[in-house]
Write a protein that holds these residues in place. Structure first.
Motif, PDB file in Angstrom:
ATOM      1  N   UNK A 428      -5.210  -4.298  -0.828  1.00 19.05           N
ATOM      2  CA  UNK A 428      -3.859  -3.852  -0.506  1.00 19.05           C
ATOM      3  C   UNK A 428      -3.094  -3.600  -1.796  1.00 19.05           C
ATOM      4  N   UNK A 429      -2.312  -2.536  -1.797  1.00 22.11           N
ATOM      5  CA  UNK A 429      -1.501  -2.195  -2.967  1.00 22.11           C
ATOM      6  C   UNK A 429      -0.046  -2.106  -2.523  1.00 22.11           C
ATOM      7  N   UNK A 430       0.809  -2.908  -3.157  1.00 18.51           N
ATOM      8  CA  UNK A 430       2.238  -2.867  -2.887  1.00 18.51           C
ATOM      9  C   UNK A 430       2.898  -1.952  -3.918  1.00 18.51           C
ATOM     10  N   UNK A 431       3.790  -1.089  -3.430  1.00 22.09           N
ATOM     11  CA  UNK A 431       4.500  -0.136  -4.277  1.00 22.09           C
ATOM     12  C   UNK A 431       5.989  -0.352  -4.090  1.00 22.09           C
ATOM     13  N   UNK A 432       6.709  -0.504  -5.201  1.00 20.58           N
ATOM     14  CA  UNK A 432       8.146  -0.770  -5.147  1.00 20.58           C
ATOM     15  C   UNK A 432       8.902   0.355  -5.839  1.00 20.58           C
ATOM     16  N   UNK A 433      10.033   0.745  -5.248  1.00 21.08           N
ATOM     17  CA  UNK A 433      10.877   1.773  -5.849  1.00 21.08           C
ATOM     18  C   UNK A 433      12.065   2.064  -4.959  1.00 21.08           C
ATOM     19  N   UNK A 434      12.801   3.090  -5.315  1.00 19.30           N
ATOM     20  CA  UNK A 434      13.944   3.511  -4.519  1.00 19.30           C
ATOM     21  C   UNK A 434      13.500   4.637  -3.595  1.00 19.30           C
ATOM     22  N   UNK A 435      13.194   4.286  -2.367  1.00 24.64           N
ATOM     23  CA  UNK A 435      12.800   5.256  -1.355  1.00 24.64           C
ATOM     24  C   UNK A 435      12.978   4.620   0.019  1.00 24.64           C
ATOM     25  N   UNK A 436      13.057   5.460   1.009  1.00 28.35           N
ATOM     26  CA  UNK A 436      13.182   5.005   2.397  1.00 28.35           C
ATOM     27  C   UNK A 436      11.998   5.435   3.249  1.00 28.35           C
ATOM     28  N   UNK A 437      11.213   6.394   2.722  1.00 28.69           N
ATOM     29  CA  UNK A 437      10.104   6.960   3.479  1.00 28.69           C
ATOM     30  C   UNK A 437       8.912   7.117   2.548  1.00 28.69           C
ATOM     31  N   UNK A 447       6.449  -0.302  -0.089  1.00 29.13           N
ATOM     32  CA  UNK A 447       5.424   0.153   0.859  1.00 29.13           C
ATOM     33  C   UNK A 447       4.133  -0.587   0.563  1.00 29.13           C
ATOM     34  N   UNK A 448       3.314  -0.809   1.581  1.00 30.83           N
ATOM     35  CA  UNK A 448       2.002  -1.431   1.389  1.00 30.83           C
ATOM     36  C   UNK A 448       0.934  -0.399   1.748  1.00 30.83           C
ATOM     37  N   UNK A 449      -0.005  -0.213   0.833  1.00 31.16           N
ATOM     38  CA  UNK A 449      -1.079   0.751   1.035  1.00 31.16           C
ATOM     39  C   UNK A 449      -2.367   0.021   1.369  1.00 31.16           C
ATOM     40  N   UNK A 450      -3.105   0.582   2.293  1.00 31.65           N
ATOM     41  CA  UNK A 450      -4.420   0.049   2.669  1.00 31.65           C
ATOM     42  C   UNK A 450      -5.468   0.861   1.917  1.00 31.65           C
ATOM     43  N   UNK A 451      -6.023   0.281   0.844  1.00 31.66           N
ATOM     44  CA  UNK A 451      -6.964   1.019   0.001  1.00 31.66           C
ATOM     45  C   UNK A 451      -8.333   1.170   0.643  1.00 31.66           C
ATOM     46  N   UNK A 452      -8.562   0.545   1.803  1.00 34.90           N
ATOM     47  CA  UNK A 452      -9.828   0.774   2.500  1.00 34.90           C
ATOM     48  C   UNK A 452      -9.760   2.023   3.379  1.00 34.90           C
ATOM     49  N   UNK A 453      -8.544   2.562   3.534  1.00 33.86           N
ATOM     50  CA  UNK A 453      -8.379   3.735   4.382  1.00 33.86           C
ATOM     51  C   UNK A 453      -8.618   5.019   3.608  1.00 33.86           C
ATOM     52  N   UNK A 454      -8.291   6.123   4.257  1.00 23.19           N
ATOM     53  CA  UNK A 454      -8.505   7.446   3.684  1.00 23.19           C
ATOM     54  C   UNK A 454      -7.267   8.281   3.944  1.00 23.19           C
ATOM     55  N   UNK A 455      -6.777   8.966   2.903  1.00 22.37           N
ATOM     56  CA  UNK A 455      -5.695   9.925   3.073  1.00 22.37           C
ATOM     57  C   UNK A 455      -6.308  11.303   3.238  1.00 22.37           C
ATOM     58  N   UNK A 456      -5.829  12.067   4.195  1.00 20.12           N
ATOM     59  CA  UNK A 456      -6.369  13.411   4.408  1.00 20.12           C
ATOM     60  C   UNK A 456      -5.271  14.316   4.932  1.00 20.12           C
ATOM     61  N   UNK A 457      -5.448  15.611   4.675  1.00 26.46           N
ATOM     62  CA  UNK A 457      -4.512  16.604   5.185  1.00 26.46           C
ATOM     63  C   UNK A 457      -3.195  16.674   4.456  1.00 26.46           C
ATOM     64  N   UNK A 458      -3.106  16.066   3.254  1.00 19.21           N
ATOM     65  CA  UNK A 458      -1.873  16.150   2.478  1.00 19.21           C
ATOM     66  C   UNK A 458      -1.849  17.477   1.711  1.00 19.21           C
ATOM     67  N   UNK A 459      -0.908  18.355   2.056  1.00 14.20           N
ATOM     68  CA  UNK A 459      -0.726  19.575   1.268  1.00 14.20           C
ATOM     69  C   UNK A 459      -0.240  19.198  -0.128  1.00 14.20           C
ATOM     70  N   UNK A 460      -0.488  20.041  -1.116  1.00 12.06           N
ATOM     71  CA  UNK A 460      -0.108  19.675  -2.487  1.00 12.06           C
ATOM     72  C   UNK A 460       1.400  19.504  -2.651  1.00 12.06           C
ATOM     73  N   UNK A 461       1.779  18.560  -3.486  1.00  7.70           N
ATOM     74  CA  UNK A 461       3.165  18.374  -3.930  1.00  7.70           C
ATOM     75  C   UNK A 461       3.155  18.610  -5.444  1.00  7.70           C
ATOM     76  N   UNK A 462       3.346  19.888  -5.898  1.00  9.18           N
ATOM     77  CA  UNK A 462       3.148  20.190  -7.320  1.00  9.18           C
ATOM     78  C   UNK A 462       4.390  19.928  -8.173  1.00  9.18           C
ATOM     79  N   UNK A 463       4.157  19.692  -9.459  1.00  6.43           N
ATOM     80  CA  UNK A 463       5.232  19.571 -10.431  1.00  6.43           C
ATOM     81  C   UNK A 463       4.678  19.908 -11.813  1.00  6.43           C
TER      82      UNK A 463
END
Length: 826
Positions: A428-437, A447-463
């Protein structure tokens, strides 16, 4: 004929009208358009009522209705663009409405506002129509719903106790007070301890949270330990070294570890001192950090500075004795390296990734390359994590490759915590910052991330980032990044120079960066999940506009010409509502004796200066013999490249702060004195927050030969992009008769030379211009009109940055008064 003295660097800006010195000007019929009065923001709305930050990328879902709105005035003409192409049909309203958007509407939208012949582009808005992600790493069972009371900011994730709670530190936004608290496994926040409040005479201060869930309070070397249930135990510390508030930790054997001043203390649970270590024991100057291994060995990592002030580290046994055979290593920036689960150590600093063995033997060192512009935190799983402001979370593997299966996207106003943003606990990875979503899931501040899961279908967020300083004339590399599920393809666009071609790579290099490639850069990133555009990276040099920074003139003074007169108009660069009291620091100089150092014949022996202001309460500054200016920004003046005055000479120099308006500078010869003088006026600062010169003029008597009027000026682009400037330069003789000036030069001739002495432009009679371009331009910049068939001289030309000389002579041998004017044409 080049200017006969070393010319200084000057800079340029916009234009206003200046009356000839000592005469009354006709009423101004039309003032030039002030670009600073345009509102370049574009508001963006998603119907029905959702508003978004101007200029920020927007990510509506397919089917939404989007409104883009520009701010215009009556009479403005507006044209909308998508990327670099006009939106068809010709949409000229202040609103652009896009109904039922689809991914085909993805692009960068902006508008060009034209007002009285002057065009200004709004800030581009990336509109990225993307579908929702298929799956997310964000754990929906952990939802931090707690709204902290007051104005509290996330500061740092700290420790996890045996109950699975996460210690969490928050600050008030003024950083004068804060609190500790705990996040439950479900995300609920409970505040248990008041931390501190500066300014009170006597405060019990929380020292730290310990890995077992307890915390410490220290006051006047009195140590209290409080467990998670709130039970307090006073520890009877018997040592002689005063305890401090910070730098406490817990050893694996239960001892308290503390850096107190220059000492490392190991305290038993009853306060007895088990061990003490001084920096000189390991031949260091000081200690700064200590980190327990927590692998069953009981060992510690101690950090500090050696006697040469270099950051260092070393491994210690549980009793604070250096490990046999270990030696001091030099770390990158003194921050604690991260211990990996395999026992190795990793640190990131100075664009470098270093990996050490368990005994701190250096294993490898890597250059982060294009990743160096992001702030990375290595975690025990061996990955590097970065919280990117307004974008999301990135992860790199041990080979510095982006993990394309890892993606967490955050709102455009998201920002990391001020301290530790990541805490790894198993998978598990905990992430802290100023955000609501996070990934469309509501979770406030953590936010808590489940590192055993898989992220998919994320369109690019470029910068886009730049790994180089943005300096004109230098090599500049732009790097593109994308948060999402790759692989990605890249397409670079320059909105202002759409014909430029770039390689389809994540990085491009401008070698060098100059006017030929300046503009607003966006990157279009495509993956299997969709296409998106980055926010524009502005390389137009917009934060520094060309300014007219200096005018200098060489003139013989004597009985027939006792005064060298200059006119100065100062005006704000920003709207008055944004800059209510703009001003400009100027330096004026009347130089005579120092000219002899440059072999100028017959220099004026003792010039005097007078600077006055046209207002209801005129202000006057005077100087006779110069002295160093008290409290003066000599570094800013030196940057101009001015001519140094001889120490103790009779030259004149003064400094003044001018408000917007008309001002006059005079260099005067004393009665009975005659000779050549150099008059100068400099604007010291060129930032948009300062008012600046908008028009400079010189009135003098001219003739031919040695009586020719010579004015020196320099065009300077502060961004060093080599951007040219259009100038209207006029030499007026007969036109002064309308202002009751007698003894005018009846046929002045104007010549412009560059720094090599080459003739750039010349004119005898301005009325030879059959196209009326000169007359139209004069009206546009607010200059008074010249008679249709007069023999005044004028040129309209575009000049690259550099020093120039304007020379005004006579064609008919008739000496007399002339007015030399310089206007910038917007």
């Amino acid at each position: 004929m080049p200017c006969p003295l070393p010319l200084r660097r000057l800079t340029f800006l916009a234009v206003c009208t200046l009356a000839p010195l000592g005469v009354n000007a006709d009423p101004i019929t039309e003032l030039p358009v002030d670009r600073s009065l345009f509102d370049t923001n574009v508001e963006i709305f998603t119907e029905p009522f959702e508003a978004h930050l101007p200029g920020q990328p927007h990510f509506p879902r397919p089917g939404a209705n989007v409104i883009l709105r520009a701010t215009t005035l009556p009479g403005d003409h507006l044209q909308w663009f998508r990327d670099s192409d006009p939106v068809a049909p010709d949409v000229t309203t202040r609103e652009l409405r896009l109904k039922n958007v689809t991914p085909a509407d993805t692009g960068v939208y902006w508008a060009r506002i034209t007002r009285d012949g002057v065009s200004v582009d709004t800030a581009p808005v990336p509109l990225n129509v993307v579908t929702a992600p298929s799956s997310s790493l964000v754990d929906p069972t952990f939802v931090n719903r707690s709204v902290p009371p007051g104005d509290m900011l996330p500061y740092s994730l700290l420790v996890e106790n045996n109950a699975g709670e996460i210690g969490y530190l928050r600050f008030f936004s003024n950083f004068f007070s804060g609190s500790w608290g705990w996040l439950s496994p479900g995300g609920d926040y409970s505040e248990t301890v008041y931390a501190w409040s500066y300014g009170e005479s006597q405060v019990d201060e929380v020292a730290t949270l310990l890995p077992d869930g307890s915390h410490l309070r220290v006051a006047n070397s009195r140590l209290t330990r409080i467990d998670r249930q709130g039970q307090s135990t006073v520890i009877d510390y018997q040592g002689e070294i005063p305890l401090e508030v910070h730098q406490w930790n817990l050893a694996e054997n239960g001892d308290l570890l503390h850096l107190a001043g220059a000492h490392l203390l190991c305290l038993a649970s009853d306060g007895a001192v088990r061990a003490t270590l001084l920096p000189e024991t390991v031949d260091w100057a000081s200690f700064t950090q200590l980190t327990p291994f927590r692998d069953g060995s009981g060992r510690l990592l101690i950090q500090g500075y050696d006697n040469d002030a270099r950051p260092v580290a070393r491994v210690l046994e549980a009793d604070a004795v250096p490990v046999a055979g270990s030696s001091t290593i030099h770390t990158l920036e003194g921050q604690p390296p991260t211990r990996l689960t395999n026992g190795d150590w990793v640190e990131v600093a100075n664009s470098t990734l270093r990996r050490y063995g368990p005994d701190l033997t250096l294993i490898s060192e890597s250059d982060l390359g294009r990743w160096s512009t992001l702030s990375w935190q290595p975690l025990p799983d061996g990955y590097l994590y970065a919280f990117v402001v307004g974008q999301g979370i990135l992860r790199l593997d041990t080979e510095l490759n982006q993990d394309m299966g890892f993606s967490v996207q955050l709102p455009t106003d998201a920002a990391p915590s001020h301290g530790r943003s990541f805490l790894l606990s198993g998978d598990r990875l905990f992430v802290s910052g100023q955000f609501d979503i996070a990934d469309d899931l509501a979770t406030r501040l953590v936010a808590r991330l489940d590192l055993t899961g898989n992220a998919s279908g994320h369109a690019p967020r470029p910068f886009i980032n730049s790994r180089d300083s943005v300096l004109g004339g230098h090599v500049l590399t732009l790097d593109a990044f994308a948060i999402g599920n790759g692989p990605f393809t890249y397409e670079w666009l320059n909105l202002d120079q759409p014909n430029l071609q770039f390689p389809a790579e994540p990085s491009i290099t401008l070698s060098p960066y100059n006017a030929t490639n300046a503009g607003r850069y966006v990157v279009k990133v495509t993956s299997a999940a969709g296409t998106a555009y980055s926010e524009a990276f502005d390389l137009r040099g917009s934060n520094s506009v060309p300014v007219l920074r200096n005018l200098s003139a060489r003139l013989p003074l004597g009985p027939n010409q006792p005064v060298l007169s200059m006119g100065i108009v100062v005006a704000p660069q920003l709207p008055l509502e944004l800059l209510p009291q703009p001003s400009q620091v100027v330096v004026a100089r009347g130089i005579g004796p120092t000219l002899a150092e440059f072999e100028v014949p017959n220099p004026l022996a003792d010039p005097m200066l007078q600077l006055s202001t046209d207002s209801s309460a005129p202000t006057q500054w005077t100087n006779d013999d110069w002295r160093p200016l008290n409290g003066f920004d000599i570094l800013a003046f030196n940057a101009i490249g001015y001519l140094p005055l001889l120490p103790g000479s009779a030259d004149s120099q003064l400094s003044a702060t001018l408000s917007p308006g008309v001002h006059h500078l005079q260099v005067l010869a004393k009665p009975g004195d005659s000779g050549i003088t150099l008059g100068e006026i400099y604007a010291l600062y060129t930032t948009p927050q300062n008012a600046t010169f908008t028009n400079l003029s010189l009135r003098a008597r001219t003739g031919d030969g040695d009586d020719t009027v010579i004015g020196g000026f320099v065009i300077d682009d502060p961004a060093e992009l080599g951007r040219p400037v259009r100038l209207l330069i006029r030499a007026i003789g007969p036109g002064l008769l309308d202002f009751n000036v007698a003894d005018v030069a009846t046929d002045p001739v104007l010549q412009i030379f560059d720094h090599t002495g080459a003739l750039v432009a010349s004119n005898d009679n301005w009325s030879d211009d059959a196209s009326n371009t000169l007359a139209d331009t004069a009206l546009r910049v607010g200059a008074f009109a010249l008679a249709v068939n007069s023999t005044d001289a004028a040129v309209l030309l575009e000049l690259a940055p550099g020093p120039y000389t304007a020379q005004v002579s006579v064609a008919d041998g008739q000496h007399g008064q002339i007015l030399l004017e310089l206007y910038v044409v917007p």
